[in-house]
Scaffold this motif. Sequence first.
Motif, PDB file in Angstrom:
ATOM      1  N   ASP A  73       0.816  -1.213   0.000  1.00  0.00           N
ATOM      2  CA  ASP A  73       0.000   0.000   0.000  1.00  0.00           C
ATOM      3  C   ASP A  73       0.853   1.268   0.000  1.00  0.00           C
ATOM      4  O   ASP A  73       0.350   2.349  -0.311  1.00  0.00           O
ATOM      5  CB  ASP A  73      -0.913   0.024   1.232  1.00  0.00           C
ATOM      6  N   CYS A  74       2.116   1.147   0.385  1.00  0.00           N
ATOM      7  CA  CYS A  74       2.956   2.341   0.530  1.00  0.00           C
ATOM      8  C   CYS A  74       4.301   2.207  -0.169  1.00  0.00           C
ATOM      9  O   CYS A  74       5.186   3.044   0.038  1.00  0.00           O
ATOM     10  CB  CYS A  74       3.166   2.660   2.010  1.00  0.00           C
ATOM     11  N   LYS A  75       4.463   1.188  -0.993  1.00  0.00           N
ATOM     12  CA  LYS A  75       5.751   0.947  -1.634  1.00  0.00           C
ATOM     13  C   LYS A  75       6.219   2.156  -2.436  1.00  0.00           C
ATOM     14  O   LYS A  75       7.363   2.615  -2.305  1.00  0.00           O
ATOM     15  CB  LYS A  75       5.663  -0.283  -2.535  1.00  0.00           C
ATOM     16  N   HIS A  76       5.353   2.713  -3.293  1.00  0.00           N
ATOM     17  CA  HIS A  76       5.734   3.866  -4.119  1.00  0.00           C
ATOM     18  C   HIS A  76       5.908   5.119  -3.260  1.00  0.00           C
ATOM     19  O   HIS A  76       6.847   5.901  -3.479  1.00  0.00           O
ATOM     20  CB  HIS A  76       4.662   4.101  -5.194  1.00  0.00           C
ATOM     21  N   LEU A  77       5.031   5.291  -2.287  1.00  0.00           N
ATOM     22  CA  LEU A  77       5.133   6.459  -1.404  1.00  0.00           C
ATOM     23  C   LEU A  77       6.493   6.507  -0.712  1.00  0.00           C
ATOM     24  O   LEU A  77       7.088   7.579  -0.570  1.00  0.00           O
ATOM     25  CB  LEU A  77       4.029   6.409  -0.346  1.00  0.00           C
TER      26      LEU A  77
END
Length: 418
Positions: A285-289
Amino acid sequence: MSDGTPQMQVEGSARDRQIVSARVIVTCPGRNFVTLRIETRSGIVGLGDATLNGRELAVASYLQDHVVPNLIGRDAGRIEDLWQFLYRGAYWRRGPVTMSAIAAVDVALWDIVAKLAKLPLYQMLGGRSREGALVYGHANGRDIAETSDEVRRYIEKGFLAVRAQCAVPGLPKTYGIAVGAKAYEPAESELPLETAWSTSKYLQIVPKLFEQLRVDHGNDIELLHDGHHRMTPIEAARLARDLEPYRLFWLEDATPAENQRSFEIIRRHSVTPLAVGEVFNSIWDCKHLISEQLIDYIRTTIVHAGGITHVRRLADFAGLHQVRTGFHGATDLSPVTMGAALHFDSWVPNFGIQEWMFHSQETEDVFPHDYFFRDGRLFCGESPGHGVSIDEKLAARYPYSPRQLPVARLPDGSMWDW
């Protein structure tokens, strides 16, 4: 050890560590909590939190009907193997119900293994990186003056960081604003309360709030604010830029992050630190962030993201990109999660801050714990495990009470993000 158990001697044989019972306890001492109790053949008990605000019984059923039968007879010391079994073996991966259930098992197992080793849980993770965890409290008010007074009260209590929320003029009810003298609790009705929302009104009041808070309280206190996913990316960018003169510790949940690239727009326009993640369930859910350094703090919780085993991986990944932790810590997390989180906070190298809302006295009585507050920080205790237990007889006096979170609509009646 190859099975993922912490690399230190865990007392007792595999037979002693064998899980002989696991059951779900649902109680409502002021609000609903779901607790998993696991017991080994040697009599060691571990507790895990499985509370999912407004959807508690979904997780309770997932645990009791689908997970518990798979636990009996297994070695409680094989934490990694059990995590992989529950995650990969389910086929239908992730999601808040599944990951909250896995988290309850995982935290209970860490609690058991630490008790077997006769060590506080943070020692199993690698020992302390700090003595105490910086925490922030929640100040709110019906107007700017009342919010400022509430911030002052938190400062007088010893808090070094305070989240500030103010009612929005023209709206009958605003997120984060308590009713009367009670602590704020959004899940207040059996069916969802329908609330009204206007982003334009909100964007007018928030900069005025923080301008006044800096005038009243100076620059030493850390100030935070929660946008609660209600803005579009460009609206969030505007607010973040408007708040720059007031040097916020962070702006939280500025826009929904299902599309992680939305935060690129905010970053382009402002240097206000950003936090997000309380509704995330996995590292994906937060890999790119994180990899693109679009946020400064990740707020994913132990209880909603698969437990200590998974959140430890997430925190390590975040640390590679200079993103720090800032765990969600509202009253929808039981003291079991808070206890586990504080042991994690004490260890994790890239700690940032810990949210902390006061539980009701009823909750404190049902869940005795050894963590404590002093001088703006929470300190985990030195008891073996995570230091939180449950009074089951007392818990039984508080039966489940159906409650759901509100929903939000725009002035024209359209559904919006609550």
